[in-house]
Design a protein around this motif. Structure first.
Motif, short mmCIF file in Angstrom:
data_model
loop_
_atom_site.label_atom_id
_atom_site.label_comp_id
_atom_site.label_asym_id
_atom_site.label_seq_id
_atom_site.Cartn_x
_atom_site.Cartn_y
_atom_site.Cartn_z
N ARG A 1 0.83 -1.20 0.00
CA ARG A 1 0.00 0.00 0.00
C ARG A 1 0.87 1.25 0.00
N ALA A 2 1.95 1.21 0.79
CA ALA A 2 2.86 2.36 0.81
C ALA A 2 3.46 2.58 -0.57
N PHE A 3 3.76 1.47 -1.25
CA PHE A 3 4.33 1.57 -2.60
C PHE A 3 3.31 2.23 -3.54
N GLY A 4 2.06 1.85 -3.39
CA GLY A 4 1.00 2.48 -4.18
C GLY A 4 0.94 3.98 -3.93
N TRP A 5 1.02 4.37 -2.66
CA TRP A 5 1.02 5.80 -2.34
C TRP A 5 2.23 6.49 -2.92
N LEU A 6 3.36 5.82 -2.87
CA LEU A 6 4.58 6.39 -3.43
C LEU A 6 4.39 6.72 -4.91
N ASN B 1 7.02 13.17 4.31
CA ASN B 1 6.94 14.17 5.38
C ASN B 1 5.78 13.76 6.28
N GLU B 2 5.47 14.61 7.24
CA GLU B 2 4.44 14.25 8.22
C GLU B 2 3.07 14.04 7.57
N GLN B 3 2.73 14.89 6.60
CA GLN B 3 1.44 14.74 5.94
C GLN B 3 1.30 13.37 5.28
N GLY B 4 2.40 12.93 4.65
CA GLY B 4 2.39 11.62 4.00
C GLY B 4 2.13 10.50 5.00
N VAL B 5 2.79 10.61 6.17
CA VAL B 5 2.62 9.59 7.20
C VAL B 5 1.18 9.59 7.71
N LEU C 1 6.84 6.04 4.47
CA LEU C 1 6.28 7.27 3.91
C LEU C 1 6.82 8.53 4.59
N GLY C 2 7.61 8.35 5.65
CA GLY C 2 8.10 9.52 6.37
C GLY C 2 9.40 10.09 5.80
N GLY C 3 10.04 9.35 4.92
CA GLY C 3 11.29 9.81 4.34
C GLY C 3 12.35 10.11 5.39
N GLY C 4 12.29 9.40 6.52
CA GLY C 4 13.29 9.59 7.56
C GLY C 4 13.08 10.84 8.39
N LYS C 5 11.99 11.57 8.09
CA LYS C 5 11.79 12.84 8.79
C LYS C 5 10.74 12.75 9.89
N VAL C 6 10.10 11.58 10.00
CA VAL C 6 9.02 11.45 10.98
C VAL C 6 9.35 10.29 11.93
N PRO C 7 10.23 10.53 12.88
CA PRO C 7 10.71 9.43 13.72
C PRO C 7 9.71 9.05 14.81
N MET C 8 8.73 8.25 14.47
CA MET C 8 7.79 7.79 15.49
C MET C 8 8.46 6.74 16.35
N ILE C 9 7.88 6.46 17.51
CA ILE C 9 8.60 5.70 18.54
C ILE C 9 8.96 4.29 18.09
N ALA C 10 8.05 3.62 17.36
CA ALA C 10 8.33 2.24 16.95
C ALA C 10 9.52 2.20 15.97
N MET C 11 9.64 3.25 15.15
CA MET C 11 10.78 3.36 14.24
C MET C 11 12.08 3.51 15.02
#
Lengths: 299, 269
Positions: free
Chosen positions: A130-135, A163-167, A242-252
């Protein structure tokens, strides 16, 4: 005679008592031999020290990993980011999900099954695809970028990916079905004659909705919100992809600490902090989620 | 509800969301047909060449067969273990029943990363190297709770008099199980099998900690190549996954009904 009867009774009783344990044996072997020790082991390890100089774990009992998380500005920021994104995703899913559940239930008619099928079908497809589809859809060459270029007449349209919107968009897509299912479940438990009675007694359609249907559907709203919040808090693949390394959520962060920095005690500590937050939310939300993360799914 | 008070925006919104829901799947499937050397949506031109090249891509095919094998093995094991456990928990009252039930369904509450990290560290601790079997055990742990739920649902609505009647008529306990109990709860078992299969096939959050370069499932293959995604055969691999999800969906719909699995009554009473 009496003793024979008694012995039959005890024999039967003994059989009845042993059979469930016999049935549980295989699964308990797997869970007790691997799952339970694994969870206990990382908990213990999260209380050990990590020597970042020698990249080795020192078995000294310490709360340093937990203290570090809650005193380091970077990790506090991670925590706040995760909670903020979870709240946003929950809020959007709640508003859109309610409208959708209402539509499916009251306007769906004979197409209701198909609507639910459409809604649920992405659930069974791995998040990666699904992420690939969004990409492909949201990326620089994607349909949306082309559309925005055309409409906004610019060569660099705003991006909604990496970015955050993508996530947020990706997470909303993943967890919306759970919200809709929870609300649908509570809508269908409402006695249909109640809003009708309200209408008969002179309430407007709007009043009948806000005074009767909406309050009666609140359990589903509540369950769905807790569910989506908890699931978003623990999400890993979507912010990663989808965060491009800019959205470091805790599980990541757990993933990075575990596999990149091999600081296992700290990775474990973050995992347990996540569990503590999620657990607190579940416990405080009371019986709504008593059957676990997917309780609503199989109620 | 004779009087229909029209809120046109509700219908519009609903259809917009339905389209939104399907976007990533449709995009992936259609983007395979591009003639370009990179995946793009909408596809440029029409060709089957990336489909063919995906089937010729050895690592992709190996990952796909690994994913299928793992999913099948997981589904078989989880369905067996989960069904037995569900029978014990639904049917019998014994000491520690609630505790065991909570314990066995706890993988649903624990964050998946925690399970993944925990398993990885435990395997290292006991000195077991990552292999198909270690991954298999991880997948069993995360899928057993689903099977238990689904089988429990079908066991809960079960008239036990049917079993008593069979026993009265002279059937042995085992005969009763195979001839009466099993056929009745079969739909729950099939749904549990299908669920376990697809969850095992889709998982990345636990799997990411348990793979090594020799054992890469299909989602992990795409995950690992994320930075270098510029090949349309990734779309082809995605389409395979979507195809299997569709099969599972049909299986569930035909056995217990998708609505019932998700706790929603779809027919109007």
């Amino acid at each position: 005679m009496a003793s024979a009867k008694a012995s039959v009774a005890t024999r039967r009783r003994a059989r009845v008592n042993l059979l469930p344990f016999f049935l549980l044996l295989p699964v308990m072997v797997v869970f007790l031999a691997v799952f339970a020790p694994a969870v206990i082991h990382i908990f213990l390890q999260s209380l050990w020290k990590f020597d970042s100089f020698r990249l080795a774990i020192v078995r000294d009992l310490t709360a340093a990993n937990y203290v570090k998380f809650f005193t380091d500005a970077y990790y506090l920021n991670v925590l706040w980011l995760t909670i903020r994104i979870s709240l946003i995703v929950t809020g959007i899913s709640l508003v859109i999900g309610y409208c959708l559940a209402y539509f499916i239930f009251y306007r769906g008619g004979r197409f209701r099954t198909y609507y639910v099928l459409i809604l649920l079908s992405p659930l069974l497809v791995t998040v990666v695809v699904r992420a690939f589809g969004w990409l492909l859809f949201l990326g620089d060459n994607g349909l949306l970028a082309q559309f925005l270029k055309f409409v906004l007449r610019t060569d660099s349209p705003p991006r909604v990916i990496f970015n955050e919107q993508g996530v947020i968009l990706g997470l909303f897509h993943v967890y919306l079905p759970f919200m809709v299912l929870a609300i649908l479940g509570s809508l269908q438990r409402i006695d249909i004659s109640l809003p009708m009675a309200a209408r008969n007694l002179g309430a407007s359609a709007y009043q009948a909705f806000t005074r009767v249907t909406l309050p009666l559907s609140l359990p589903g709203v509540f369950t769905g919100s807790v569910l989506v919040f908890v699931l978003t808090m623990g999400s890993f693949a979507v912010p990663f992809l989808l965060g491009g390394g800019k959205v470091p959520m805790i599980a990541m962060q757990v993933y990075e600490k575990e596999l990149v920095f091999i600081n296992w005690p700290f990775a474990g500590a973050m995992g347990f902090i996540l569990l503590a937050i999620v657990g607190t939310v579940i416990i405080f939300s009371g019986r709504a989620l008593e059957r676990g993360k997917y309780g609503v799914v199989f109620q | 509800m004779k009087k229909r008070f029209g809120i046109p925006w509700l219908t519009i919104l609903a259809y917009v969301v339905f389209v939104f829901t399907m976007i990533p799947l449709v995009v992936v499937v259609l983007s395979v047909f591009t003639t370009t050397d990179y995946p793009i949506f909408p596809p440029i031109g029409f060709s089957w060449k990336w489909w063919i090249s995906a089937f010729q891509n050895e690592s992709l095919v190996r990952s796909f067969s690994l994913s299928l094998g793992l999913a099948a093995a997981t589904a078989v094991a989880s369905t067996t273990l989960g069904t037995l456990a569900a029978m014990a928990i639904v049917r019998y009252r014994f000491i520690g029943r609630d505790l065991i039930s909570t314990f066995l369904t706890s993988p649903l509450i624990l964050p998946a990363v925690l399970i993944g990290v925990g398993l990885l560290q435990f395997y290292v601790l006991v000195g077991v190297r990552a292999s198909f079997y270690t991954l298999w055990i991880g997948h069993i742990i995360i899928t057993v709770p689903y099977v238990m739920r689904l089988v429990s649902v079908s066991l809960a609505g079960f008239d036990r008099n049917l079993e008593l009647a069979a026993r009265n008529l002279g059937a042995s306990a085992l005969q009763t199980f195979w001839r009466i109990t099993f056929p009745i709860i079969l739909s729950g078992i099939v749904a549990g099998f299908a669920f376990a299969f697809i969850i095992s096939m889709d998982d990345v959050t636990v799997t990411v900690f348990l793979t090594n370069p020799q054992i890469v499932t299909l989602p992990m293959r795409i995950f690992a190549q994320w930075e270098y995604w510029n090949y349309p055969y990734i779309s082809a691999a995605g389409s395979w996954m979507i195809f299997f999800a569709a099969i599972v969906m049909v299986v569930i719909e035909r056995t217990v009904g998708l609505g019932k699995v998700f706790g929603v009554e779809l027919e109007r009473k």
